[in-house]
Design an enzyme around this catalytic site. Structure first.
Site, PDB file in Angstrom:
ATOM      1  CD  GLU A  29      38.821  21.459  15.998  1.00 36.29           C
ATOM      2  OE1 GLU A  29      38.373  20.544  15.256  1.00 36.29           O
ATOM      3  OE2 GLU A  29      38.546  22.660  15.828  1.00 36.29           O
ATOM      4  CE1 TYR A  76      37.914  15.874  14.772  1.00 31.99           C
ATOM      5  CE2 TYR A  76      39.093  17.721  13.771  1.00 31.99           C
ATOM      6  CZ  TYR A  76      38.269  17.211  14.765  1.00 31.99           C
ATOM      7  OH  TYR A  76      37.807  18.039  15.767  1.00 31.99           O
ATOM      8  CD1 TRP A  89      31.757  28.306  17.750  1.00 32.98           C
ATOM      9  CD2 TRP A  89      33.944  27.999  17.997  1.00 32.98           C
ATOM     10  NE1 TRP A  89      32.118  27.241  16.965  1.00 32.98           N
ATOM     11  CE2 TRP A  89      33.466  27.033  17.099  1.00 32.98           C
ATOM     12  CE3 TRP A  89      35.317  27.994  18.316  1.00 32.98           C
ATOM     13  CZ2 TRP A  89      34.288  26.073  16.509  1.00 32.98           C
ATOM     14  CZ3 TRP A  89      36.136  27.042  17.743  1.00 32.98           C
ATOM     15  CH2 TRP A  89      35.634  26.094  16.846  1.00 32.98           C
ATOM     16  CG  ASN A  95      37.402  26.458  13.829  1.00 33.60           C
ATOM     17  OD1 ASN A  95      38.217  25.672  14.284  1.00 33.60           O
ATOM     18  ND2 ASN A  95      36.294  26.065  13.190  1.00 33.60           N
ATOM     19  CD  GLU A  96      39.318  22.818  11.446  1.00 36.34           C
ATOM     20  OE1 GLU A  96      38.442  22.771  10.546  1.00 36.34           O
ATOM     21  OE2 GLU A  96      39.628  21.843  12.141  1.00 36.34           O
ATOM     22  CD1 TRP A 105      34.212  17.778  17.779  1.00 40.67           C
ATOM     23  CD2 TRP A 105      35.174  19.792  18.008  1.00 40.67           C
ATOM     24  NE1 TRP A 105      33.305  18.719  17.363  1.00 40.67           N
ATOM     25  CE2 TRP A 105      33.862  19.958  17.483  1.00 40.67           C
ATOM     26  CE3 TRP A 105      35.961  20.923  18.235  1.00 40.67           C
ATOM     27  CZ2 TRP A 105      33.336  21.216  17.189  1.00 40.67           C
ATOM     28  CZ3 TRP A 105      35.431  22.165  17.938  1.00 40.67           C
ATOM     29  CH2 TRP A 105      34.132  22.311  17.422  1.00 40.67           C
TER      30      TRP A 105
END
Length: 438
Positions: free
Chosen positions: A322, A282, A87, A203-204, A364
């Protein structure tokens, strides 16, 4: 055995090398670039194994804790990891980077300076994300709240982050501040530092208030143009998870049960300022009601679809930015995590081996000793997660071999070209010492 394999592999690549159009004039400036569906570094195709570590800047803002950043990078490089995503934001709240619009915490910025400097020392490239979609570290919610409280804006949704001119102005100012930052350790402006591989817009990103995708499409288009107007050295990506949208309804069958979040993998990544695509994985969150094999089957199909689309629809490289598996999952075992890592890694290796667009994966997340409080269930301590660490190191070695072979091909072509030019120069009576130009 390894030499025999490498030789056969080299022969296979030599047969198909024209699909790479390898640049015989190596740039040599250390910036990662793209050519077609491949990343390039100093004139050669670039493949990388890497990791996420969102905590780097926060930890490095305390000089007494910087050794943890150094340790993490040292452990990463010992396992062949060469790219880190982290970040470049922390908006409002506790220990922020930006405590109000346009006002920055210098101590936190020096933490980011240190991260970049230390990555440079360890040969690690960085992907720096510029804002969060979620409330953690402020995110779009904090930007919208700033506009409400500081500028009297009547805003009804956190998604007004993408629409409201005042909020967009706050974000634009942050982008300019970060890209133009002068690093107090290296003496290099961020926008001029090849240690940074790429910027990430968000981010996303998600915009559930506009499932048509028009809001996010417009925002990415505008902000990509802004970034490129300031910095032409670095690559740019949008931060997408990879969900298909309305531009390709036939592909939405590959999405998990998450739908209508306002992003569009194809349309968003076709924006000219976006240099490469990203996808997140994920299955333990997205298809959690299914068994382990169903999750791996979803993962296989998810990656296959995106790699195919990166090559033929987008004609850009793709990075698995990720992926991971949480030890908090019911019935978790390290073998399950290793299986997931092996699945992702094999798909990337198979793509790279045939000259495809998949260029690497970032798990991640990487932690180091003393970072247990940052573990969200997905943390990997390379010194403790032995079997997973071995899987990671093996993938790094495989991608290293591919890079080495492509570099060998490029060097041989440069040598042949130089020898040809030297002979022609001799015939013309103009040989000035026969220097080889790489």
């Amino acid at each position: 055995m390894m030499k025999h394999f490498a030789w056969l592999f080299l022969l296979a690549i030599l047969v198909h090398q024209e699909c790479f159009n390898i640049n015989v004039e190596a740039a040599g400036d250390g910036f990662v670039r793209t050519r077609g569906i491949h990343f390039m570094l100093n004139g050669n195709p670039y493949y990388a194994n890497g990791f996420n570590a969102y905590w780097l800047m926060y930890t490095a803002s305390d000089p007494s804790q910087r050794f943890k950043v150094s340790n993490a990078f040292r452990e990463a490089t010992s396992h062949g990891l060469t790219v880190a995503r982290t970040w470049a934001f922390s908006d409002g709240g506790y220990s922020p980077l930006q405590y109000s619009p346009g006002f920055y915490n210098e101590q936190m910025f020096k933490g980011l300076d240190f991260v970049i400097s230390e990555a440079r020392k360890h040969g690690i490239k960085l992907i720096l994300s510029l804002v969060n979609n979620y409330e953690s570290f402020g995110g779009k919610k904090q930007y919208v709240n700033w506009a409400r409280s500081n500028n009297g804006q009547y805003l009804t949704s956190d998604d007004d982050f993408f629409r409201n001119p005042v909020v967009k102005g706050f974000y634009i100012n942050h982008v300019k501040t970060v890209l133009n930052r002068y690093n107090s350790f290296t003496g290099i402006h961020y926008k001029d530092d090849p240690t940074i591989m790429a910027w990430e817009l968000m981010n996303e990103p998600r915009c559930t208030s506009d499932p048509s995708g028009r809001t996010i499409q417009g925002w990415i288009t505008e902000m990509a143009s802004l970034v490129k107007s300031i910095d032409r050295n670095h690559l740019l990506e949008a931060g997408l998870e990879g969900f298909y949208g309305q531009s390709t309804p036939q592909r939405t069958k590959f999405n998990p049960t998450i739908n209508n979040i306002g992003t569009d993998f194809i349309a968003n990544n076709r924006i000219p300022g976006i240099d490469f695509a990203t996808v997140h994985c994920y299955p333990d969150q997205w298809v959690q009601s299914s068994n382990e094999q169903d999750q791996l089957s979803f993962l296989n199909n998810w990656l296959s679809a995106h790699f195919l689309d990166a090559q033929y629809a987008l004609k850009k490289p793709i990075l698995v930015a990720e992926f991971g598996k949480s030890f908090k999952d019911s019935g978790f075992s390290s073998n399950q995590r290793d299986q997931l890592f092996n699945t992702v890694y094999y798909k990337i290796y198979a793509s790279a081996k045939r000259g495809g667009p998949a260029s690497g994966a970032l798990f991640w997340q990487l932690l180091t000793e003393g970072m247990e409080s940052f573990d969200d269930g997905y943390g990997i301590l390379l010194g403790q997660s032995t079997s997973t660490a071995n899987v990671i190191a093996q993938q790094s070695h495989k991608l290293y071999l591919i890079r080495k072979i492509y570099a060998k091909i490029a060097n041989e072509r440069r040598w042949k070209r130089a020898r040809f030019n030297g002979r022609r120069s001799s015939r013309d009576g103009g040989n000035r010492g026969g220097q080889i130009g790489f």
